[in-house]
Design a protein around this motif. Structure first.
Motif, mmCIF file in Angstrom:
data_model
loop_
_atom_site.group_PDB
_atom_site.id
_atom_site.type_symbol
_atom_site.label_atom_id
_atom_site.label_comp_id
_atom_site.label_asym_id
_atom_site.label_seq_id
_atom_site.Cartn_x
_atom_site.Cartn_y
_atom_site.Cartn_z
ATOM 1 N N PRO A 151 0.835 -1.214 0.000
ATOM 2 C CA PRO A 151 0.000 0.000 0.000
ATOM 3 C C PRO A 151 0.863 1.255 0.000
ATOM 4 C CG PRO A 151 -0.654 -1.518 1.753
ATOM 5 C CD PRO A 151 0.621 -2.037 1.186
ATOM 6 N N THR A 185 -3.334 -8.858 8.555
ATOM 7 C CA THR A 185 -3.610 -9.969 9.476
ATOM 8 C C THR A 185 -4.163 -11.174 8.716
ATOM 9 O OG1 THR A 185 -5.716 -8.888 9.963
ATOM 10 C CG2 THR A 185 -3.951 -8.573 11.567
ATOM 11 N N GLY A 189 0.432 -12.386 8.034
ATOM 12 C CA GLY A 189 0.452 -11.431 9.144
ATOM 13 C C GLY A 189 0.379 -12.128 10.490
ATOM 14 N N GLN A 191 1.227 -15.097 11.326
ATOM 15 C CA GLN A 191 2.461 -15.830 11.641
ATOM 16 C C GLN A 191 3.549 -14.868 12.105
ATOM 17 O OE1 GLN A 191 3.422 -18.119 8.077
ATOM 18 N NE2 GLN A 191 2.155 -19.833 8.744
ATOM 19 N N ARG A 208 -6.801 -4.222 9.294
ATOM 20 C CA ARG A 208 -7.932 -3.637 8.558
ATOM 21 C C ARG A 208 -9.155 -4.525 8.727
ATOM 22 N NH1 ARG A 208 -7.237 -1.882 2.399
ATOM 23 N NH2 ARG A 208 -7.248 -4.123 2.047
ATOM 24 N N LYS A 327 -12.753 -16.387 3.583
ATOM 25 C CA LYS A 327 -11.435 -16.179 2.982
ATOM 26 C C LYS A 327 -10.687 -17.496 3.140
ATOM 27 C CE LYS A 327 -11.147 -11.261 3.891
ATOM 28 N NZ LYS A 327 -10.356 -10.159 4.432
ATOM 29 N N ALA A 378 2.505 -6.950 5.739
ATOM 30 C CA ALA A 378 2.062 -8.337 5.499
ATOM 31 C C ALA A 378 0.777 -8.205 4.691
ATOM 32 C CB ALA A 378 1.829 -9.052 6.820
ATOM 33 N N GLY A 380 0.075 -8.888 1.515
ATOM 34 C CA GLY A 380 -0.323 -9.827 0.474
ATOM 35 C C GLY A 380 0.247 -9.553 -0.903
HETATM 36 O O1 N01 Z 1 -2.059 -12.017 2.282
HETATM 37 P P1 N01 Z 1 -3.622 -11.720 2.462
HETATM 38 P P2 N01 Z 1 -1.154 -13.037 3.105
HETATM 39 N N1 N01 Z 1 -4.060 -1.347 4.605
HETATM 40 O O2 N01 Z 1 -4.025 -11.038 1.204
HETATM 41 C C1 N01 Z 1 -4.247 -6.402 4.683
HETATM 42 C C2 N01 Z 1 -0.583 -18.012 1.573
HETATM 43 N N2 N01 Z 1 0.203 -18.201 2.749
HETATM 44 O O3 N01 Z 1 0.249 -12.835 2.624
HETATM 45 O O4 N01 Z 1 -8.377 -8.332 4.721
HETATM 46 C C3 N01 Z 1 -4.187 -2.215 5.615
HETATM 47 O O5 N01 Z 1 -4.341 -12.906 2.883
HETATM 48 C C4 N01 Z 1 -5.459 -7.230 4.368
HETATM 49 O O6 N01 Z 1 -6.608 -6.628 4.906
HETATM 50 P P3 N01 Z 1 -8.059 -6.940 4.261
HETATM 51 C C5 N01 Z 1 -2.009 -18.357 1.934
HETATM 52 O O7 N01 Z 1 -2.635 -18.987 0.860
HETATM 53 C C6 N01 Z 1 0.392 -19.470 3.080
HETATM 54 O O8 N01 Z 1 -1.411 -12.933 4.525
HETATM 55 O O9 N01 Z 1 -7.859 -6.876 2.763
HETATM 56 N N3 N01 Z 1 -4.225 -3.524 5.495
HETATM 57 C C7 N01 Z 1 -5.063 -8.557 5.018
HETATM 58 O O10 N01 Z 1 -5.251 -8.511 6.399
HETATM 59 C C8 N01 Z 1 -2.576 -17.006 2.198
HETATM 60 O O11 N01 Z 1 -3.960 -16.939 2.192
HETATM 61 C C9 N01 Z 1 1.088 -19.751 4.191
HETATM 62 O O12 N01 Z 1 -8.922 -5.886 4.776
HETATM 63 C C10 N01 Z 1 -4.106 -4.013 4.261
HETATM 64 C C11 N01 Z 1 -3.560 -8.606 4.729
HETATM 65 O O13 N01 Z 1 -3.144 -7.275 4.507
HETATM 66 C C12 N01 Z 1 -1.895 -16.213 1.122
HETATM 67 O O14 N01 Z 1 -0.554 -16.684 1.179
HETATM 68 C C13 N01 Z 1 1.598 -18.756 4.998
HETATM 69 C C14 N01 Z 1 -3.964 -3.184 3.132
HETATM 70 C C15 N01 Z 1 -3.233 -9.395 3.499
HETATM 71 O O15 N01 Z 1 -3.665 -10.708 3.664
HETATM 72 C C16 N01 Z 1 -1.883 -14.732 1.292
HETATM 73 O O16 N01 Z 1 -1.659 -14.433 2.657
HETATM 74 C C17 N01 Z 1 1.387 -17.449 4.647
HETATM 75 C C18 N01 Z 1 -3.955 -1.793 3.346
HETATM 76 N N4 N01 Z 1 -3.850 -0.927 2.331
HETATM 77 C C19 N01 Z 1 0.692 -17.196 3.507
HETATM 78 N N5 N01 Z 1 -3.863 -3.954 2.041
HETATM 79 C C20 N01 Z 1 1.251 -21.175 4.496
HETATM 80 O O17 N01 Z 1 1.318 -21.507 5.621
HETATM 81 C C21 N01 Z 1 -3.949 -5.227 2.474
HETATM 82 N N6 N01 Z 1 -4.101 -5.255 3.812
HETATM 83 C C22 N01 Z 1 1.237 -22.183 3.390
#
Ligand code: N01
Length: 532
Positions: A151, A185, A189, A191, A208, A327, A378, A380
């Motif tokens: 962002p 989160t 996030g 983790q 958020r 989700k 974190a 995404g």
């Molecule tokens: O990404 P996400 P991730 N201002 O998009 C927030 C895999 N994975 O990297 O929900 C503030 O899920 C956003 O908020 P919101 C797994 O498949 C696997 O965490 O959009 N916040 C959210 O909370 C997973 O599902 C493992 O309102 C902002 C967060 O950022 C996928 O990766 C481990 C924002 C993004 O969450 C993605 O996970 C880790 C802003 N402008 C990940 N923009 C394993 O264990 C975004 N957010 C296999």
């Protein structure tokens, strides 16, 4: 045009889970000459880049792996139920070493463009160094979640601390005794937050949207359990391939309201104790992800847990999501508990958003300055389509892939798209939504069959008909509409990035349905594919 340095039967872009198996399949099994280019300094893809503290798989180690390598599995010494990032990376490195694939991988090399030469029926592939190669088959294995979403927060230059995204975490950066801010989160996030809460002086969580978090379960696997998996390897994998999300537990077909309220509570409680988000969503009842009332039963249970665990009612209130449980499910041990720690605070961005960086941290709309040494995004990724944005891929008539997808990211069977001959994406848009490794194996096994067929018929081009692509797109939309998943904004529909439209990016018919669809196609001369 620059001189072609070398010709290969196939070029694979990316050396993560998909790229490594593509190399194995096409080189070791089909005997093709293959070169794999990887932009990172090592193999591993996602697991090479995502080195943030706490990074681990949240699918059980025994199923977050390939199933073709029984030999490695037998000799593999593992105890973590959820392998951490170094363990997954070590596993992937052991595969490339064991199968002598490393010599076919060129590291630190980004593929800038791939252009189809219609006359020669080959792909001309140019690297970031300006080197040019040609190949018959081009396999993109550039990842589902590899293009970072960061962002845009004003005055980033002012901040004197470190700003990082979890997807490119610098190895040297530790959180010990630091003031750490985490934005996001999702699975990543939570983790990072959990790891930071153990090490950092203070953690400020900028949330958020709250998400439903379910415990992952026991950290360690017992020796007997491992011995049982080893003994029943083939049977276990046959079972996994015959499920929807392929995470290695029995999926429920029992409707939520077919049992009494007491029985429901017991099922939720038992699964909360066993752990994993996927099990909680798909192993408790068969309709949690498809029926709003059933979904509400599951979320009521999780909300009750949040209230029981989190001592401050105001914090508990903020942690309760205001949307469906739709989700990608999150698994994390002890997540809600950390909000009882004195060194963790929670800021709800829906109530007060971040407005700018300051020299010492970030300021929120309520005027408060949050002092930080490290701010971690974190936040995404731009799902699938984003991964292709940095690579220029041109098919027939010079049409660019992003142009082909201007209305919607389409494919046939999640792996190929009309007007891009001999081009395979693992995975592409509209590929199967399930545990990643078995999904990848299914795709590459069938791509291998397509290539075998082409070669046996002396066909030099494998194409997809526009009709087949359109029908598959419609089928994917139909399956998605059966679920609740399109009803919330998430990366699964590419709706997490500002300005991006929500679209079906996956096939939700399950791995079992997906494999059946391929099997039916193979019985039908691979209808929809043209071998020319
Ligand atoms: O990404 P996400 P991730 N201002 O998009 C927030 C895999 N994975 O990297 O929900 C503030 O899920 C956003 O908020 P919101 C797994 O498949 C696997 O965490 O959009 N916040 C959210 O909370 C997973 O599902 C493992 O309102 C902002 C967060 O950022 C996928 O990766 C481990 C924002 C993004 O969450 C993605 O996970 C880790 C802003 N402008 C990940 N923009 C394993 O264990 C975004 N957010 C296999």
């Amino acid at each position: 045009m620059s001189t072609i340095q070398q010709r290969f039967d196939a070029i694979v872009i990316g050396a993560g889970f998909a790229g490594i198996y593509a190399l194995y399949k096409l080189h070791r099994e089909l005997g093709l000459s293959v070169r794999c280019f990887e932009k990172g300094g090592g193999v591993g893809g996602t697991w090479f880049w995502n080195r943030y503290p706490g990074a681990r798989t949240d699918t059980e180690t025994r199923v977050y792996r390939y199933s073709f390598d029984k030999e490695i599995y037998d000799g593999w010494d593992w105890r973590s139920r959820f392998a951490n990032q170094p363990e997954v990376l070590a596993y992937l490195r052991s595969i490339t070493k064991h199968y002598e694939l490393d010599e076919h991988i060129t590291l630190n090399t980004f593929i800038k463009s791939a252009v189809y030469d219609e006359g020669a029926r080959e792909w001309i592939v140019t690297t970031s160094n300006g080197d040019v190669y040609a190949c018959t088959y081009l396999v993109s294995a550039i990842g589902v979640l590899s293009k970072l979403h960061i962002p845009d927060i004003p005055h980033r230059d002012k901040f004197r601390g470190a700003v990082v995204h979890t997807g490119t975490w610098p190895e040297a950066l530790t959180l010990d005794d630091k003031r750490v801010g985490v934005i996001g989160t999702g699975s990543t996030g939570v983790q990072l937050i959990s790891a930071a809460a153990k090490a950092a002086h203070h953690v400020t969580v900028f949330q958020r949207s709250a998400q439903y978090c379910v415990p992952a379960g026991d950290d360690l696997v017992g020796e007997q359990e491992i011995a049982d998996y080893r003994e029943n390897f083939d049977k276990v994998w046959d079972g996994i391939r015959d499920t929807r999300v392929a995470c290695g537990f029995p999926e429920s077909i029992v409707p939520t309201f077919s049992v009494s309220a007491e029985e429901r509570e017991k099922v939720f409680e038992d699964n909360w104790k066993i752990g994993t988000g996927f099990r909680f969503m798909f192993g408790t009842f068969g309709d949690i992800a498809s029926n709003e009332d059933a979904n509400k039963e599951a979320t009521n249970f999780i909300e009750k847990k949040i209230h029981e665990i989190v001592t401050d009612p105001e914090t508990a209130r903020k942690l309760i999501p205001d949307q469906l449980y739709a989700k990608r499910p999150i698994s994390i041990n002890g997540y809600y508990e950390i909000y009882n720690q004195a060194n963790v605070s929670l800021v709800s961005l829906k109530e007060t958003d971040i407005v700018e960086f300051t020299e010492d941290g970030v300021r929120t709309a309520d005027g408060q300055e949050h002092q930080l040494d490290v701010l971690a995004f974190a936040t995404g990724f731009e799902t699938i389509v984003g991964s292709f944005k940095d690579v220029e891929i041109r098919g027939l008539d010079g049409v660019e892939l992003q142009q082909h997808w201007k209305d919607e990211a389409t494919s046939y069977m999640g792996v190929a798209t009309a007007n891009f001959p001999n081009f395979f994406m693992v995975p592409g848009p509209k590929s199967v939504f399930c545990n990643i490794p078995p999904g990848i194996e299914a795709q590459l096994d069938w791509i291998g069959e397509l290539i075998r067929k082409a070669r046996s018929e002396a066909a030099t081009a494998i194409l997809v008909t526009p009709d087949a692509e359109r029908d598959w797109t419609q089928l994917c939309d139909t399956y998605a509409a059966y679920t609740l998943l399109p009803k919330v904004k998430s990366w699964i529909f590419g709706a997490n990035v500002p300005g991006a439209k929500s679209q079906t990016l996956f096939y939700f018919g399950g791995l079992n349905g997906y494999r059946q669809a391929w099997s039916d196609l193979s019985q039908n001369s691979f209808k929809g594919f043209v071998f020319d």
